[in-house]
Design an enzyme around this catalytic site. Structure first.
Site, PDB file in Angstrom:
ATOM      1  CB  SER A  98      13.122  40.367  17.431  1.00 22.15           C
ATOM      2  OG  SER A  98      11.883  39.750  17.622  1.00 22.15           O
TER       3      SER A  98
ATOM      4  CG  ASP B 152       8.067  40.281  19.102  1.00 23.05           C
ATOM      5  OD1 ASP B 152       7.267  41.010  18.508  1.00 23.05           O
ATOM      6  OD2 ASP B 152       8.823  39.878  18.567  1.00 23.05           O
TER       7      ASP B 152
ATOM      8  CG  ASP C  46      10.433  42.932  15.984  1.00 25.02           C
ATOM      9  OD1 ASP C  46      10.026  42.285  16.898  1.00 25.02           O
ATOM     10  OD2 ASP C  46      10.916  42.608  14.956  1.00 25.02           O
TER      11      ASP C  46
ATOM     12  CG  ASP D  75       8.754  39.759  14.619  1.00 25.30           C
ATOM     13  OD1 ASP D  75       8.598  39.962  15.846  1.00 25.30           O
ATOM     14  OD2 ASP D  75       9.864  39.571  14.091  1.00 25.30           O
TER      15      ASP D  75
END
Length: 574
Positions: free
Chosen positions: A164, A312, A314, A316
């Site tokens: 992440s 961010d 990734d 999500d």
């Protein structure tokens, strides 16, 4: 030292990665006891967040051996019996779980971090070698695409290789179950036990590229079609957006989502547009961190944008900034959550609708739900809990959020992704901003409207990092025995020990302090971080509704500051 050397030698003998083999050989040749102990005296624990840690050799690092062991443990759990029944609804029209009467199936996704693709391929090899069916994402893609794909394909589980918004040297391994949501206990413990039983990874049967299915772009198209059900409304699409994916994988999917919904293409920060696992323009690739959005707001200023949006790495999470007097203002996760919730409830129907947030997020969502006559639930921290919250068996969840910039937005058909989705949230924020712009208003005006209607809910935080985690346990014990009598001039009227499972929630290590004073009410939630050596505190001050919102915000800011100062002293960790 002999035990460390033996453990390192055993690891070296099975490690398929030349880079970590070279790292380990160098440490052994140098007799670097401290470095060997750091890698071999502990191991990354598999929990409800899967695995996450620094890249490197040894069981306390993310590497190919750690990943292959995790994949073998997951395979063993899937093959040991029928998967646990889902506790979240499957999306309408999705196929039955692939393991029903056949081989269990797993879909694997990965981002653009160092090692992510290699870890995904190793996972595919181990799972197919164990006899499972595997689908592999066609390229680095956002986490919400993987979470969507689990239900869409009828898979029994999903794996997302990502850390992440962690630093560049980290990677991670997130596991989803067949309901499309992140795993919870007891699954995490069952998989962890299975991982412990795995032998040498060089003795595992492995499949090859022909043994798994590499998905094509139709999986991205299916995800984008699912976003068609978001409550964007049929209003205007005239909104100018400056955007950054923070060197992550969100740009291409977000562009396609905006085009499909009829929005103008966003202006993109050129220095941060392409995936780069070194994240060279930011100290920390988290839009919550100071400075992370500087290039995006500078672009917004140059382009005279209505809105700045960041995902961010990734994709999500979703961060939002808006023009304000004196520069750009970052909206908090609670502010974006309140705006999105009210937008969703105005564009959906039915008293079976459910909105969910966590015990550390603002209490405003409960007020909004009551005003709209819909169901409301609080969960423990994290989307793994948000997506399992229920108040009744027929609940239809249309929105969930947490203060850490995570949102799951849905329409009358429910939420398309049972996890936080930064792409869907960005679309909905753009629609909300476009509707406000049509009426010559801004998101800040809408926040003021909510303050007048529901009272001003101002939130803040205090986070204390320590070197020794034992200090956190000591602080929690001390607070339980002798909680402060007052904070910021407000009396501590009640203390809820969340370890007792307050309000029907599962037990968790945390305290909730209710404060009373001359004006409004306040609340503090204190809990240890689950991933870092931090004690995290979440503050909220609620002031009565009134017309002078600016004055109320100033008073609330002062109240938060004084509570934070007294709390820092009470923690005794400074």
């Amino acid at each position: 030292m002999d035990e460390l050397r033996e453990a390192a030698a055993a690891w070296l003998a099975q490690d398929p990665d030349p880079d970590t083999r070279a790292e380990l050989k160098t440490l052994l040749d140098a007799d670097d006891t401290a470095a060997l102990a750091d890698r071999f005296a502990a191991r990354l624990e598999f929990g409800t967040a899967g695995l996450r840690g620094e890249l490197g050799a040894g069981p306390n690092r993310m590497n190919r051996v750690t990943v292959m062991r995790a994949a073998a443990g997951l395979a063993a759990r899937l093959l040991s019996g029928p998967p646990a029944p889902p506790t979240a609804d499957r999306s309408p029209g999705t196929p039955e779980r692939s393991g029903a009467g056949g081989r269990p199936g797993v879909v694997i996704g990965y981002d653009a971090r160092h090692g992510s693709e290699r870890f995904a391929l190793d996972t595919a090899a181990v799972l197919t070698g164990a006899g499972l069916r595997v689908w592999l994402m066609p390229r680095p893609l956002p986490t919400p695409v993987l979470a969507f794909a689990v239900r869409h394909l009828g898979a029994d589980a999903g794996v997302m290789v990502t850390a992440s918004h962690n630093p560049p040297r980290d990677n991670g391994y997130k596991v989803y179950w067949g309901d499309g949501a992140q795993i919870l206990a007891p699954l995490d413990a069952e998989i962890s036990v299975a991982i412990d039983a795995v032998g040498r990874v060089d003795e595992l049967p492995l499949g090859g590229p022909g043994d798994w299915t590499v998905l094509d772009e139709s999986i991205v198209e299916a995800y984008l079609r699912a976003l068609d059900g978001l409550p964007l409304g049929d209003g205007p699409r005239d909104v100018s957006v400056a955007y950054t994916p923070l060197h992550g994988v969100g740009l291409e999917v977000l562009r396609r989502a905006f085009e499909r919904a009829g929005f103008p293409p966003p202006q993109v920060v050129p220095e941060q547009a392409r995936p780069d696992p070194d994240f060279p323009t930011v100290a920390f690739p988290n839009p919550e961190e100071p400075g992370a959005m500087d290039l995006a707001t500078a672009l917004g200023e140059r382009q005279d944008a209505d809105l700045v949006i960041a995902n961010d790495p990734d994709a999500d999470r979703c961060a939002v900034a808006v023009p304000a007097a004196g520069g750009w203002r970052m909206l908090t996760g609670d502010e974006v959550g309140a705006l999105l919730a009210e937008h969703v409830l105005r564009h959906t129907h039915g008293d079976d609708r459910l909105v969910v947030t966590t015990i550390v997020s603002s209490s405003l969502l409960g007020r909004i739900a009551a005003e709209h006559g819909v169901r409301f639930a609080e969960s423990l921290t994290g989307f793994k809990w948000i997506m399992k919250a229920r108040t009744a068996p027929d609940d239809r969840q249309v929105f969930g959020y947490e203060e850490a910039l995570g949102y799951s937005v849905g329409g009358d058909g429910g939420v398309p992704v049972l996890d936080k989705d930064g792409i869907g949230a960005a679309l909905t924020v753009a629609a909300l901003a476009a509707q406000a712009k049509r009426d010559s208003r801004t998101l800040l005006d809408l926040l003021d409207d909510q303050a007048r209607r529901y009272g001003l809910h101002a939130t803040g935080a205090l986070s204390v990092r320590v070197r020794d985690r034992a200090l956190i346990a000591d602080a929690m014990t001390r607070l339980r025995r002798t909680p402060p009598a007052s904070l910021g001039g407000r009396a501590v009227a009640r203390v809820d020990d969340l370890a007792a499972g307050d309000g029907g929630l599962p037990p968790t290590d945390g305290l909730r302090l209710h404060l009373t004073g001359a004006e409004g009410r306040a609340r503090v939630v204190i809990r240890p971080s689950g991933t870092e050596p931090k004690l995290k505190c979440y503050l909220e001050v609620v002031l009565p509704p009134g017309d002078d919102v600016d004055a109320a915000r100033a008073r609330a800011t002062t109240a938060l500051d004084t509570i934070r100062t007294d709390l820092d002293t009470a923690l005794g960790l400074g």
